[in-house]
Design a protein around this motif. Structure first.
Motif, PDB file in Angstrom:
ATOM      1  N   PHE A  58       0.858  -1.187   0.000  1.00  0.00           N
ATOM      2  CA  PHE A  58       0.000   0.000   0.000  1.00  0.00           C
ATOM      3  C   PHE A  58       0.895   1.238   0.000  1.00  0.00           C
ATOM      4  N   LEU A  59       0.816   2.003  -1.079  1.00  0.00           N
ATOM      5  CA  LEU A  59       1.631   3.208  -1.218  1.00  0.00           C
ATOM      6  C   LEU A  59       0.949   4.387  -0.554  1.00  0.00           C
ATOM      7  N   ASP A  60       1.732   5.220   0.110  1.00  0.00           N
ATOM      8  CA  ASP A  60       1.199   6.412   0.771  1.00  0.00           C
ATOM      9  C   ASP A  60       1.966   7.626   0.276  1.00  0.00           C
ATOM     10  N   ALA A  61       1.271   8.503  -0.445  1.00  0.00           N
ATOM     11  CA  ALA A  61       1.881   9.722  -0.981  1.00  0.00           C
ATOM     12  C   ALA A  61       1.600  10.888  -0.040  1.00  0.00           C
ATOM     13  N   LYS A  62       2.611  11.652   0.246  1.00  0.00           N
ATOM     14  CA  LYS A  62       2.468  12.786   1.155  1.00  0.00           C
ATOM     15  C   LYS A  62       1.878  13.985   0.410  1.00  0.00           C
ATOM     16  N   SER A  63       0.709  14.432   0.892  1.00  0.00           N
ATOM     17  CA  SER A  63       0.043  15.618   0.319  1.00  0.00           C
ATOM     18  C   SER A  63      -0.038  15.520  -1.200  1.00  0.00           C
ATOM     19  N   ALA A  64      -0.563  14.390  -1.675  1.00  0.00           N
ATOM     20  CA  ALA A  64      -0.550  14.124  -3.116  1.00  0.00           C
ATOM     21  C   ALA A  64      -1.332  15.178  -3.903  1.00  0.00           C
ATOM     22  N   PHE A  65      -2.474  15.601  -3.387  1.00  0.00           N
ATOM     23  CA  PHE A  65      -3.301  16.563  -4.116  1.00  0.00           C
ATOM     24  C   PHE A  65      -2.663  17.958  -4.129  1.00  0.00           C
ATOM     25  N   ASP A  66      -1.746  18.220  -3.188  1.00  0.00           N
ATOM     26  CA  ASP A  66      -1.189  19.568  -3.055  1.00  0.00           C
ATOM     27  C   ASP A  66       0.043  19.797  -3.916  1.00  0.00           C
ATOM     28  N   VAL A  67       0.594  18.746  -4.508  1.00  0.00           N
ATOM     29  CA  VAL A  67       1.843  18.908  -5.262  1.00  0.00           C
ATOM     30  C   VAL A  67       1.650  18.672  -6.755  1.00  0.00           C
ATOM     31  N   VAL A  68       0.415  18.611  -7.227  1.00  0.00           N
ATOM     32  CA  VAL A  68       0.168  18.411  -8.662  1.00  0.00           C
ATOM     33  C   VAL A  68       0.637  19.644  -9.426  1.00  0.00           C
ATOM     34  N   ASP A  69       1.560  19.444 -10.342  1.00  0.00           N
ATOM     35  CA  ASP A  69       2.094  20.548 -11.136  1.00  0.00           C
ATOM     36  C   ASP A  69       1.076  20.957 -12.198  1.00  0.00           C
ATOM     37  N   HIS A  70       0.769  22.255 -12.250  1.00  0.00           N
ATOM     38  CA  HIS A  70      -0.273  22.731 -13.155  1.00  0.00           C
ATOM     39  C   HIS A  70       0.113  22.568 -14.620  1.00  0.00           C
ATOM     40  N   CYS A  71       1.382  22.779 -14.951  1.00  0.00           N
ATOM     41  CA  CYS A  71       1.806  22.631 -16.351  1.00  0.00           C
ATOM     42  C   CYS A  71       1.656  21.188 -16.815  1.00  0.00           C
ATOM     43  N   GLN A  72       2.082  20.255 -15.962  1.00  0.00           N
ATOM     44  CA  GLN A  72       1.950  18.853 -16.310  1.00  0.00           C
ATOM     45  C   GLN A  72       0.482  18.453 -16.405  1.00  0.00           C
ATOM     46  N   LEU A  73      -0.329  18.991 -15.501  1.00  0.00           N
ATOM     47  CA  LEU A  73      -1.753  18.668 -15.500  1.00  0.00           C
ATOM     48  C   LEU A  73      -2.428  19.155 -16.774  1.00  0.00           C
ATOM     49  N   LEU A  74      -2.128  20.370 -17.192  1.00  0.00           N
ATOM     50  CA  LEU A  74      -2.725  20.906 -18.417  1.00  0.00           C
ATOM     51  C   LEU A  74      -2.261  20.118 -19.638  1.00  0.00           C
ATOM     52  N   LEU A  75      -1.007  19.664 -19.613  1.00  0.00           N
ATOM     53  CA  LEU A  75      -0.513  18.851 -20.723  1.00  0.00           C
ATOM     54  C   LEU A  75      -1.248  17.512 -20.782  1.00  0.00           C
ATOM     55  N   ARG A  76      -1.489  16.911 -19.626  1.00  0.00           N
ATOM     56  CA  ARG A  76      -2.235  15.644 -19.597  1.00  0.00           C
ATOM     57  C   ARG A  76      -3.668  15.848 -20.077  1.00  0.00           C
ATOM     58  N   ASN A 220      13.871  -0.087   4.088  1.00  0.00           N
ATOM     59  CA  ASN A 220      13.059  -1.301   4.113  1.00  0.00           C
ATOM     60  C   ASN A 220      11.632  -0.968   4.546  1.00  0.00           C
ATOM     61  N   LEU A 221      10.658  -1.544   3.857  1.00  0.00           N
ATOM     62  CA  LEU A 221       9.251  -1.339   4.208  1.00  0.00           C
ATOM     63  C   LEU A 221       8.849  -2.280   5.344  1.00  0.00           C
ATOM     64  N   ASN A 222       7.934  -1.799   6.161  1.00  0.00           N
ATOM     65  CA  ASN A 222       7.443  -2.591   7.285  1.00  0.00           C
ATOM     66  C   ASN A 222       6.377  -3.570   6.820  1.00  0.00           C
ATOM     67  N   TYR A 223       6.435  -4.789   7.361  1.00  0.00           N
ATOM     68  CA  TYR A 223       5.369  -5.766   7.154  1.00  0.00           C
ATOM     69  C   TYR A 223       4.339  -5.590   8.264  1.00  0.00           C
ATOM     70  N   VAL A 224       3.062  -5.566   7.892  1.00  0.00           N
ATOM     71  CA  VAL A 224       1.986  -5.387   8.865  1.00  0.00           C
ATOM     72  C   VAL A 224       0.967  -6.504   8.700  1.00  0.00           C
ATOM     73  N   ASP A 225       0.144  -6.686   9.721  1.00  0.00           N
ATOM     74  CA  ASP A 225      -0.935  -7.674   9.669  1.00  0.00           C
ATOM     75  C   ASP A 225      -2.257  -7.054   9.251  1.00  0.00           C
ATOM     76  N   THR A 226      -2.426  -5.760   9.459  1.00  0.00           N
ATOM     77  CA  THR A 226      -3.643  -5.050   9.055  1.00  0.00           C
ATOM     78  C   THR A 226      -3.272  -3.705   8.458  1.00  0.00           C
ATOM     79  N   SER A 227      -4.056  -3.265   7.491  1.00  0.00           N
ATOM     80  CA  SER A 227      -3.867  -1.954   6.887  1.00  0.00           C
ATOM     81  C   SER A 227      -5.196  -1.493   6.304  1.00  0.00           C
TER      82      SER A 227
END
Length: 329
Positions: A58-76, A220-227
């Motif tokens: 399970f990937l966790d991005a820090k403040s993912a919505f806050d770092v979207v580059d506007h130039c890249q977004l408009l290009l997409r 190293n990533l942690n192994y967990v039993d629940t997420s």
């Protein structure tokens, strides 16, 4: 303005259907987070049916919505087929946006916002889905990772909640490295402390041998039993996952029901029957039945949920002096 945003949303949905990955999902008018959760649930059942173990990261991005580059977004957006007046309107909305900070009664000078999409906006989740979709396309193009029968299902995503699936350690590590490379390209951060790995077992009695840890860069990533992924608690097996979610739904639904007692839900000198039923259907029943649409629950858990609904109905009938006999009977 709202009508213009609705038109953009329709145009965006129509043009992005052909470019969005098969395993991405965003909470919009045409999709639900449960669509993405269904892929992972089916993979759990696949591992249980064929009696094999697998890995989920399970990937966790820090403040993912806050770092979207506007130039890249408009290009997409342009490559997605939005190149008319809707693109110009989105460009003006993002290029000329500004913000200010209010502290007590003082307001700071306005400053320009050059990155990020608005939290809670109508288009925010769809825009971020288009922004992160190249990562999902790259993962699919590898042809490696988990499969449900013969169908490739190596990732599942809803906005910034992304999980990587596979049985082979090397395949999953490759997808982690690709995700990290994409994060560096798009200038957002994957948090190694919150990015975790989980082993899937075909049953509770299965013992998983110790395996090499996954790495995110040099950590190293942690192994967990629940997420928790998409508001669903995932564990190492199907039965345990169903048990935890059913018990959690019962507890949350009970608290939601009790919270309305002060508003007159108790039945005696309270709200009328229709209002109580509407409150129950709108605020209690969705909490109680969440996840049940995509989960293949064992019989005992379905009986548990049904017993709880029966107790609530019986209490409501007794307090309101309504005949408890089912009309169909």
């Amino acid at each position: 303005m709202e009508k213009k945003v609705d038109l953009i949303a329709k145009a965006f949905n129509n043009s992005s259907q052909s470019t969005s990955g098969d395993y991405s999902s965003a909470p919009s008018t045409r999709s639900s987070p449960l669509n993405a959760a269904f892929i992972l649930e089916e993979y759990y059942l696949e591992c249980s049916d064929i009696k094999v173990t697998a890995h989920v990261v399970f990937l966790d991005a820090k403040s993912a919505f806050d770092v979207v580059d506007h130039c890249q977004l408009l290009l997409r957006l342009y490559h997605a087929g939005i190149s008319d007046g809707h693109w110009l309107l989105l460009k003006s909305l993002h290029e000329h946006s500004s913000s200010a900070v209010r502290y007590t009664s003082q307001i700071s000078d306005s400053f320009r916002i050059s990155q990020g999409v608005r939290q809670g906006g109508i288009l925010s989740t769809d825009l971020y889905r288009l922004y992160v979709n190249p990562l999902l396309d790259r993962l699919v193009d590898t042809g490696r990772g988990g499969r449900i029968s013969t169908v490739l299902a190596n990732s599942s995503a809803c906005a910034d909640d992304v999980c990587l699936i596979g049985r082979n350690h090397a395949d999953v590590q490759l997808m982690i490295d690709m995700s990290l490379s994409f994060a560096n390209e798009e200038r957002y951060l994957l948090q190694p402390n919150k990015t975790v790995a989980l082993n899937i077992k075909p049953s509770n009695r299965t013992t998983i041998p110790h395996s090499e840890s996954f790495t995110l860069g040099k950590i190293n990533l942690n192994y967990v039993d629940t997420s928790v992924h998409l508001w669903i608690t995932r564990t190492t097996s199907v039965c345990e996952t169903a048990e935890i979610n059913v018990e959690g739904n019962n507890s949350q639904a009970r608290r939601a029901l009790y919270s309305f007692l002060g508003a007159g839900l108790q039945g005696h000198n309270g709200l009328d029957h229709k209002s109580m039923l509407d409150l129950y259907k709108s605020f209690v029943l969705p909490v109680l039945t969440y996840v049940l649409e995509v989960t293949r629950l064992p019989t005992r858990f379905r009986l548990l949920t049904g017993t709880y609904i029966l107790k609530v109905n019986r209490s409501r009938y007794n307090q309101c002096a309504i005949d408890a006999v089912c009309p169909n009977c």
